[in-house]
Design a protein around this motif. Structure first.
Motif, PDB file in Angstrom:
ATOM      1  N   LEU A 101       0.832  -1.204   0.000  1.00 22.70           N
ATOM      2  CA  LEU A 101       0.000   0.000   0.000  1.00 22.70           C
ATOM      3  C   LEU A 101       0.870   1.259   0.000  1.00 22.70           C
ATOM      4  N   ILE A 102       0.707   2.067  -1.036  1.00 22.70           N
ATOM      5  CA  ILE A 102       1.453   3.330  -1.118  1.00 22.70           C
ATOM      6  C   ILE A 102       0.440   4.474  -1.030  1.00 22.70           C
ATOM      7  N   GLU A 103       0.515   5.210   0.073  1.00 21.32           N
ATOM      8  CA  GLU A 103      -0.458   6.282   0.327  1.00 21.32           C
ATOM      9  C   GLU A 103       0.075   7.554  -0.326  1.00 21.32           C
ATOM     10  N   ILE A 104      -0.362   7.805  -1.569  1.00 18.36           N
ATOM     11  CA  ILE A 104       0.337   8.803  -2.394  1.00 18.36           C
ATOM     12  C   ILE A 104       0.007  10.252  -2.035  1.00 18.36           C
ATOM     13  N   SER A 105      -1.137  10.491  -1.396  1.00 18.66           N
ATOM     14  CA  SER A 105      -1.483  11.872  -1.026  1.00 18.66           C
ATOM     15  C   SER A 105      -2.587  11.846   0.023  1.00 18.66           C
ATOM     16  N   ASN A 106      -2.501  12.793   0.963  1.00 14.96           N
ATOM     17  CA  ASN A 106      -3.618  12.907   1.914  1.00 14.96           C
ATOM     18  C   ASN A 106      -4.394  14.201   1.665  1.00 14.96           C
ATOM     19  N   ILE A 107      -4.208  14.746   0.451  1.00 11.11           N
ATOM     20  CA  ILE A 107      -4.960  15.955   0.089  1.00 11.11           C
ATOM     21  C   ILE A 107      -6.251  15.495  -0.578  1.00 11.11           C
ATOM     22  N   CYS A 108      -7.375  16.004  -0.100  1.00 12.15           N
ATOM     23  CA  CYS A 108      -8.650  15.510  -0.616  1.00 12.15           C
ATOM     24  C   CYS A 108      -9.651  16.646  -0.750  1.00 12.15           C
ATOM     25  N   LYS A 109     -10.340  16.650  -1.897  1.00  7.28           N
ATOM     26  CA  LYS A 109     -11.365  17.687  -2.106  1.00  7.28           C
ATOM     27  C   LYS A 109     -12.677  17.298  -1.449  1.00  7.28           C
ATOM     28  N   ASN A 110     -12.765  16.084  -0.962  1.00  8.42           N
ATOM     29  CA  ASN A 110     -14.027  15.613  -0.368  1.00  8.42           C
ATOM     30  C   ASN A 110     -14.073  15.854   1.133  1.00  8.42           C
ATOM     31  N   ASN A 111     -15.272  15.652   1.653  1.00 10.23           N
ATOM     32  CA  ASN A 111     -15.470  15.955   3.063  1.00 10.23           C
ATOM     33  C   ASN A 111     -16.281  14.857   3.758  1.00 10.23           C
ATOM     34  N   CYS A 112     -15.969  13.613   3.443  1.00 10.64           N
ATOM     35  CA  CYS A 112     -16.687  12.473   4.048  1.00 10.64           C
ATOM     36  C   CYS A 112     -16.653  12.649   5.571  1.00 10.64           C
ATOM     37  N   LEU A 113     -17.793  12.478   6.196  1.00  9.95           N
ATOM     38  CA  LEU A 113     -17.894  12.849   7.608  1.00  9.95           C
ATOM     39  C   LEU A 113     -17.034  11.995   8.544  1.00  9.95           C
ATOM     40  N   TYR A 114     -16.723  10.778   8.105  1.00 11.40           N
ATOM     41  CA  TYR A 114     -15.996   9.832   8.959  1.00 11.40           C
ATOM     42  C   TYR A 114     -14.482   9.929   8.803  1.00 11.40           C
ATOM     43  N   CYS A 115     -14.006  10.626   7.782  1.00 11.43           N
ATOM     44  CA  CYS A 115     -12.628  10.439   7.336  1.00 11.43           C
ATOM     45  C   CYS A 115     -11.665  11.488   7.891  1.00 11.43           C
ATOM     46  N   GLY A 116     -10.548  11.016   8.435  1.00 10.34           N
ATOM     47  CA  GLY A 116      -9.574  11.898   9.074  1.00 10.34           C
ATOM     48  C   GLY A 116      -8.849  12.831   8.117  1.00 10.34           C
ATOM     49  N   ILE A 117      -8.859  12.509   6.811  1.00 14.67           N
ATOM     50  CA  ILE A 117      -8.158  13.405   5.876  1.00 14.67           C
ATOM     51  C   ILE A 117      -9.147  14.243   5.056  1.00 14.67           C
ATOM     52  N   ARG A 118     -10.383  14.340   5.532  1.00 14.88           N
ATOM     53  CA  ARG A 118     -11.402  15.174   4.864  1.00 14.88           C
ATOM     54  C   ARG A 118     -10.911  16.617   4.774  1.00 14.88           C
ATOM     55  N   ARG A 119     -11.434  17.333   3.765  1.00 15.14           N
ATOM     56  CA  ARG A 119     -10.857  18.660   3.503  1.00 15.14           C
ATOM     57  C   ARG A 119     -11.031  19.637   4.656  1.00 15.14           C
TER      58      ARG A 119
END
Ligand code: SAM
Ligand code: FES
Length: 352
Positions: free
Chosen positions: A59-77
């Motif tokens: 698993l290669i986590e290529i970016s934690n930048i995200c345009k989304n805002n999923c309510l559960y997710c720690g890397i939400r915008r």
């Protein structure tokens, strides 16, 4: 175990499907005895198809930048406390090089929906990986895209795509996501990916906020009808900087129960024993394999970024080198009689 549960397990093992209300019954009336019976059957079926091999994905986590805002997710915008990063092309290739040496034959490029990773960039990275490692599979897990984008990435050589459906219930989907995201689009993506020819993975979180046993029954029905090549389920774990910070996490017990049911619904599916399962229980990943899973995904990301890809609190494996991560998992699998293999780990389609 009550007699209706016993009959349902028998029917599921024989026919690989149940009516929606029976899935719900199986979930609502679960017991230790039912879990044991399901687990025994799931392991037997998995053993017949995959023996005691466990497939690994780097698993290669290529970016934690995200345009989304999923309510559960720690890397939400909207999580402004998250330290953002993205890997360069060369860093990604260096992870693959290290992974190849460690015996990985599948690389999973996962990340938030980061606009920097345009179709052109992703395609270039994919073709460079495939050029260097023609014996490896490339899996993408980069979220929702247009059909055209998925087609381009497939043509560039991507073999697989992981996109959890998150929940198969439209109303529940609406409670986990902001208004601008839609259940319809998530499903559209999954069907497009399948039609294009990807090996496709779906999945969901167990114990996500507002989830009912009826929602879970719909998830199982979706897996039964969609017939994904891969499936990832793991417990929901709250992240302190999200709207769901105060919610309860999912359990190992229900996750393992559902892993067994999924194995019986779809015997040849590539089923992951997830990092989230290992996070809520120190022996969670072993328990997942013993419930019927056959895939693990050690982390190949550079150690310097691992803590930053924090989807939920206390995520494990954020401090170890890739080699340590792999050998730790190999040891864990060995301790329960399984073996990590150097293999692309495609689904064995001919069996079901
Ligand atoms: N952006 C891509 C996507 O949407 O598919 C890939 C990255 S996304 C972070 C990968 C998965 O992490 C999601 O599909 C979700 O199920 C899982 N996830 C996110 N937050 C989580 C949480 N708090 N607990 C458990 N799993 C979580
Ligand atoms: Fe985008 Fe989680 S909100 S990866």
């Amino acid at each position: 175990m009550n007699s209706r549960v016993a009959k349902l397990i028998e029917a599921l093992a024989a026919n690989h499907k149940l009516p929606l209300e029976d899935y719900e019954y199986l979930i609502q009336h679960r017991s230790d005895a039912a879990a044991e019976e399901l687990g025994k059957r799931a392991v037997k079926v998995r053993q017949e198809i995959y023996g005691n091999s466990v497939y690994v994905r780097g698993l290669i986590e290529i970016s934690n930048i995200c345009k989304n805002n999923c309510l559960y997710c720690g890397i939400r915008r909207s999580n402004y406390s998250c330290q953002r990063y993205r890997l360069s092309e060369e860093e990604i290739l260096a992870c693959c090089e290290e992974g190849y040496g460690l015996g990985f034959r599948t690389f999973v490029l996962q990340g938030g929906e980061d606009r920097y990773f345009s179709d052109e960039t992703v395609c270039r990275i994919v073709s460079r990986i495939k050029e260097r490692y023609p014996d490896c599979a490339v899996t993408l897990s980069l979220g929702e895209k247009s059909r055209e984008s998925y087609e381009k990435m497939y043509d560039a050589g991507a073999d697989r795509y992981l996109l959890r459906h998150e929940t198969a219930d439209r109303d529940h989907y609406g409670k986990l996501h902001p208004k601008e995201m839609s259940f319809e689009n998530r499903m559209r993506c999954l069907y497009d990916l399948k039609e294009i020819g990807y090996q496709v993975g779906c999945g969901f979180m167990v114990g996500s906020p507002f989830q009912t046993s009826s929602d879970l029954a719909e998830d199982l029905k979706f897996i039964e009808t969609f017939q994904p090549d891969m499936c990832g389920i793991g417990p929901f774990i709250p992240h302190q900087a999200t709207p769901f910070a105060g919610e309860k996490p999912g359990t190992v017990e229900l996750t393992c129960y559902l892993l067994s049911v999924i194995r019986l619904i779809h015997p040849s599916v590539l089923l992951t024993s997830t990092t989230a399962l290992g996070t809520i229980d120190p022996r969670g990943r072993e328990k997942g394999i013993l419930a019927g899973a056959n895939v693990v995904m050690p982390n190949l990301s550079p150690v310097s970024v691992r803590k930053k890809y924090e989807l939920y609190d206390n995520k494990i494996c954020t401090g170890d080198e890739s080699a340590q991560c792999r050998s730790c998992l190999a040891g864990r699998m060995k301790s329960i009689g399984y073996e990590i293999v150097t293999d692309r780990g495609d689904r064995k389609k001919s069996i079901t």
